[in-house]
Design a protein around this motif. Structure first.
Motif, PDB file in Angstrom:
ATOM      1  N   SER A  90      46.412  43.837  46.464  1.00 42.55           N
ATOM      2  CA  SER A  90      47.433  43.593  46.007  1.00 42.55           C
ATOM      3  C   SER A  90      47.628  43.002  44.511  1.00 42.55           C
ATOM      4  O   SER A  90      46.641  42.478  43.976  1.00 42.55           O
ATOM      5  N   LEU A  91      48.679  43.243  43.747  1.00 45.16           N
ATOM      6  CA  LEU A  91      48.926  43.083  42.570  1.00 45.16           C
ATOM      7  C   LEU A  91      49.312  41.376  42.684  1.00 45.16           C
ATOM      8  O   LEU A  91      49.954  40.964  43.585  1.00 45.16           O
ATOM      9  N   ALA A  92      48.806  40.441  41.831  1.00 48.86           N
ATOM     10  CA  ALA A  92      48.893  39.177  41.958  1.00 48.86           C
ATOM     11  C   ALA A  92      49.484  38.558  40.604  1.00 48.86           C
ATOM     12  O   ALA A  92      49.613  39.232  39.438  1.00 48.86           O
ATOM     13  N   GLN A  93      50.069  37.422  40.452  1.00 49.46           N
ATOM     14  CA  GLN A  93      50.630  36.810  39.338  1.00 49.46           C
ATOM     15  C   GLN A  93      49.912  37.027  37.947  1.00 49.46           C
ATOM     16  O   GLN A  93      50.327  37.675  37.015  1.00 49.46           O
ATOM     17  N   GLU A  94      48.469  36.738  38.111  1.00 49.43           N
ATOM     18  CA  GLU A  94      47.864  37.002  36.995  1.00 49.43           C
ATOM     19  C   GLU A  94      46.569  37.988  37.294  1.00 49.43           C
ATOM     20  O   GLU A  94      45.464  37.605  37.362  1.00 49.43           O
ATOM     21  N   GLY A  95      46.803  39.008  37.457  1.00 51.49           N
ATOM     22  CA  GLY A  95      45.987  40.141  37.880  1.00 51.49           C
ATOM     23  C   GLY A  95      46.160  40.649  39.247  1.00 51.49           C
ATOM     24  O   GLY A  95      46.833  41.267  39.584  1.00 51.49           O
ATOM     25  N   MET A 122      37.001  43.385  35.949  1.00 52.20           N
ATOM     26  CA  MET A 122      35.906  42.774  36.499  1.00 52.20           C
ATOM     27  C   MET A 122      35.759  43.961  37.717  1.00 52.20           C
ATOM     28  O   MET A 122      34.799  44.016  38.367  1.00 52.20           O
ATOM     29  N   ILE A 123      36.497  45.069  37.731  1.00 53.73           N
ATOM     30  CA  ILE A 123      36.338  46.109  38.856  1.00 53.73           C
ATOM     31  C   ILE A 123      35.370  46.955  38.348  1.00 53.73           C
ATOM     32  O   ILE A 123      35.433  47.438  37.008  1.00 53.73           O
TER      33      ILE A 123
END
Length: 171
Positions: A90-95, A122-123
């Protein structure tokens, strides 16, 4: 050196969200100068934007068919990053956020199923299960299976799509 989880049959299927992950997976180390692995990572990253657009919905939750291979920095004598599969993206606040799909080797305090946060940079790879159950992406898997005995490699090849990209995405 980077340490990449070896893709035994059980692991390969777990990476594709087709079977449960094992508690501890074998590990294969690759030097950061390995040309085949570096090309696989570059290829996977070059298509990552399209994959994320296709697999992440309007509220920032990825389709369960998506998994990502993420390089997490570690402090270990023989490696500087542990590259491990993450699912439940999922998308998060910082990434981005997700859950570890394998048991980490050099990430103290973290275990299979624990939540992790990471940036898109990092992916290293991605996997996306298609409508026929075959897995697209897995560029690094396609390199790693060449190092396995045929008895282990054959069922992994069977789980993978013929090409890393769906036909509609091929240029």
């Amino acid at each position: 050196m980077l340490r990449l989880a070896s893709l035994t049959l059980a692991l390969a299927l777990s990476l594709a969200a087709l079977a449960p992950a094992s508690a501890q997976d074998d590990v294969i180390s690759y030097g950061s100068d390995d040309p085949a692995m570096n090309e696989a990572i570059r290829s996977a990253q070059s298509h990552l934007g399209r994959v994320l657009v296709a697999a992440i919905n309007e509220v920032g939750v990825a389709h369960p068919a998506l998994s990502l291979k993420v390089a997490f920095p570690v402090e270990a004598e023989d490696m500087n990053a542990e590259v491990i599969w993450v699912d439940e993206i999922s998308l998060a606040q910082e990434g981005m956020a997700g859950k570890l799909a394998n048991e980490p080797v050099n990430m103290p305090g973290l275990h299979l199923g624990d939540e992790v946060h990471f940036s898109q940079e990092m992916i290293y790879d991605w996997g996306l299960v298609g409508p026929d159950g075959k897995v697209f992406g897995h560029y690094t898997t396609r390199v790693l299976i060449e190092t396995l005995p045929e008895a282990q490699a054959a069922p992994i090849r069977e789980a993978l799509s013929d090409t890393p990209l769906p036909a509609a995405w091929q240029e």
